[in-house]
Scaffold this active site. Structure first.
Site, PDB file in Angstrom:
ATOM      1  CB  ILE A 108      -0.959   0.096   1.147  1.00  0.00           C
ATOM      2  CG1 ILE A 108      -1.756  -1.035   1.183  1.00  0.00           C
ATOM      3  CG2 ILE A 108      -1.674   1.366   1.340  1.00  0.00           C
ATOM      4  CD1 ILE A 108      -2.753  -1.296   2.506  1.00  0.00           C
ATOM      5  CD  GLN A 147      -0.646   2.483  -6.615  1.00  0.00           C
ATOM      6  OE1 GLN A 147       0.019   1.549  -7.033  1.00  0.00           O
ATOM      7  NE2 GLN A 147      -1.518   3.099  -7.045  1.00  0.00           N
ATOM      8  CD  GLU A 148      -1.963   6.031  -0.957  1.00  0.00           C
ATOM      9  OE1 GLU A 148      -1.571   7.091  -1.320  1.00  0.00           O
ATOM     10  OE2 GLU A 148      -2.935   5.636  -0.705  1.00  0.00           O
ATOM     11  CB  SER A 149       4.840   7.242  -0.975  1.00  0.00           C
ATOM     12  OG  SER A 149       5.140   6.401  -0.419  1.00  0.00           O
ATOM     13  CE1 TYR A 189      -3.705   3.746  -3.346  1.00  0.00           C
ATOM     14  CE2 TYR A 189      -5.766   2.236  -2.295  1.00  0.00           C
ATOM     15  CZ  TYR A 189      -4.393   2.946  -2.325  1.00  0.00           C
ATOM     16  OH  TYR A 189      -3.903   3.312  -0.788  1.00  0.00           O
TER      17      TYR A 189
END
Length: 481
Positions: free
Chosen positions: A310, A313-315, A440
């Site tokens: 997660i 995927q975010e940063s 996402y």
């Protein structure tokens, strides 16, 4: 990599033919003496399989895999225990049936006319095509016609061998191949990646899963069209075991269990991106070691590898990451979310991971209890990305379209519709970037698959190196004796 497309028409035709053939045996439950009665008297369902990420493998010391999960459900359905035997290649599997050591084979096996001459096929639960693969960057022909002697290696018993024999007669008279009983389809792909052999042939789903850990593996061509995947059993006179399998799969389809398992193991297969995968694997080597203790510390209620996926995927594991909309840090939290989690600095790695994990746990607690336990995380992640209210809109839209609002495979298909006016105008909370939420969640699932598989490979290599070192240290003592 083409996107996986399960051929449900093909699956339906094969299952219908099987049902017609087995109809006289459907009343197996009422018979006093038959193969099912023998299994139940023994108290054990004996299943032979092959180790692979999709069929059977060990994850954190526990067995996992689509075929393993289905076999476990079938054993429960029969009211017996499950006994799994892992074999090296397909020929050994069928030897187990012939010798009576196995009741069924559950190993992602292809339905083929040749196999059904001697064995009973069960219901089809997905389909694949056969593809020839090579190591990216190495020389390769455009088709089977360019394969030289000794270059193509297969595992004994692969169904594609019958297809190759037909192609040799009709299209490629000079085509040759050899078999290696020491390896199965998965280990032959490893041999290709390591440069030990030039080419092998594997099924499209196995290739897609393998590429998440070994992106160097590339496809030369499709060798076959889509083919059904099924279990096999012996051809018995009473037909009770195939009839039981047919009834079992029908029930699994009716109650949604089969769809959930297909979504879990097959729903994220496809759309392979070589550059993205290579970049992610490098980040695992270079960046993750410093962050891993934090993911392990704060991944309460979930696998730490999922929390890490997660965050990537975010940063992309950049603690200073900032988006144009103002979300920041490893978990890309908004200012309001950070404040609600009691964070003072969104750019602090530990605070960001802690806050993101706790916020996700809050969302998990809000997810309706009607959603199956193993799918709740995907609904929560969609809510994490686009907001809880929009996720609930997607569930409502799914119900209006006669889908199952508690099934992730049904709901994820409706997410992109939330950005189309004719759909979002009829929702409670209006427009949402549903297509982004869909991508996402799917990206996170693929990253988690790559991360878990890559770490297992590294551990396996490290263990092998350690064993070699220990053996080398023992050699002087052995010589002195």
């Amino acid at each position: 990599m083409k996107k996986l497309k399960i051929n449900y028409l093909l699956i339906g035709v094969v299952t219908l033919l099987l049902a017609v053939a087995l109809w006289p045996s459907i009343s197996w439950l009422g018979k006093a003496e038959n193969e099912i009665a023998g299994i139940q008297s023994r108290g054990v369902l004996r299943v032979s399989t092959i180790s692979s990420p999709l069929t059977w493998n060990s994850v954190n010391g526990k067995p996992d895999g689509l075929d393993y999960q289905l076999a476990s459900e079938f054993a429960d359905y029969l009211g017996v225990k499950l006994e799994v035997t892992v074999r090296q290649n397909v020929n050994q599997l069928f030897d187990d049936l012939d010798s009576g050591k196995a009741d069924i084979l559950a190993a992602g096996l292809i339905y083929s006319p040749q196999r059904t001459k001697n064995y009973q096929a069960g219901p089809t639960y997905y389909s694949v095509s056969q593809q020839m693969v090579y190591r990216m960057g190495s020389p390769h022909p455009r088709s089977l016609g360019g394969v030289k002697p000794g270059e193509l290696v297969l595992s004994p018993g692969q169904a594609v061998i019958d297809d190759l024999k037909a192609l040799k007669e009709t299209h490629y008279p000079d085509l040759t191949w050899q078999t290696d009983a020491r390896h199965n389809m998965t280990t032959l792909m490893e041999q290709v990646v390591e440069g030990k052999i030039n080419f092998t042939i594997a099924d499209s789903v196995a290739i897609s899963v393998f590429q998440r850990v070994h992106p160097q593996l590339a496809i030369v061509q499709d060798v076959t069209d889509e083919q059904p995947v099924t279990w096999f059993s012996r051809k018995e006179n009473d037909g009770s075991l195939p009839a039981a399998m047919l009834d079992f799969f029908n029930r699994m389809g009716e109650d949604g269990t089969l769809a959930r398992l297909e979504e879990k193991y097959l729903g994220h297969v496809g759309d392979f991106d070589y550059v993205d995968t290579r970049t992610f694997l490098r980040a695992i080597d270079n960046i993750l070691p410093d962050l891993r203790p934090l993911f392990e510390k704060y991944a309460t209620g979930m696998n730490w590898e999922l929390l890490a996926a997660i965050s990537y995927q975010e940063s992309h594991w950049d603690p200073l990451a900032t988006s144009p909309t103002g979300v920041r840090g490893l978990m890309m939290l908004t200012r309001n979310t950070a404040q609600s989690m009691g964070l003072s600095d969104r750019l602090d790695p530990e605070q960001s991971i802690s806050g993101g994990a706790r916020y996700l746990s809050r969302l998990m607690d809000k997810i309706p209890q009607t959603i199956p336990e193993d799918e709740r995380i995907w609904f929560a992640l969609a809510a994490y990305n686009m907001g809880y209210a929009h996720m609930m809109d997607a569930r409502a839209l799914t119900a209006r379209q006669k889908g199952n609002p508690d099934s992730w495979s049904d709901v994820k298909q409706r997410l992109p519709l939330l950005s189309q006016k004719r759909y979002y105008s009829k929702t409670t909370y209006g427009y949402a970037r549903g297509n982004e939420a869909y991508k996402y969640v799917e990206n996170i699932r693929r990253y988690q698959l790559s991360l878990a598989g890559y770490l297992r490979e590294k551990e396996k290599v490290a263990q092998s190196d350690q064993n070699k070192t220990q053996l080398a240290e023992l050699m002087p003592d052995i010589r002195l004796r």
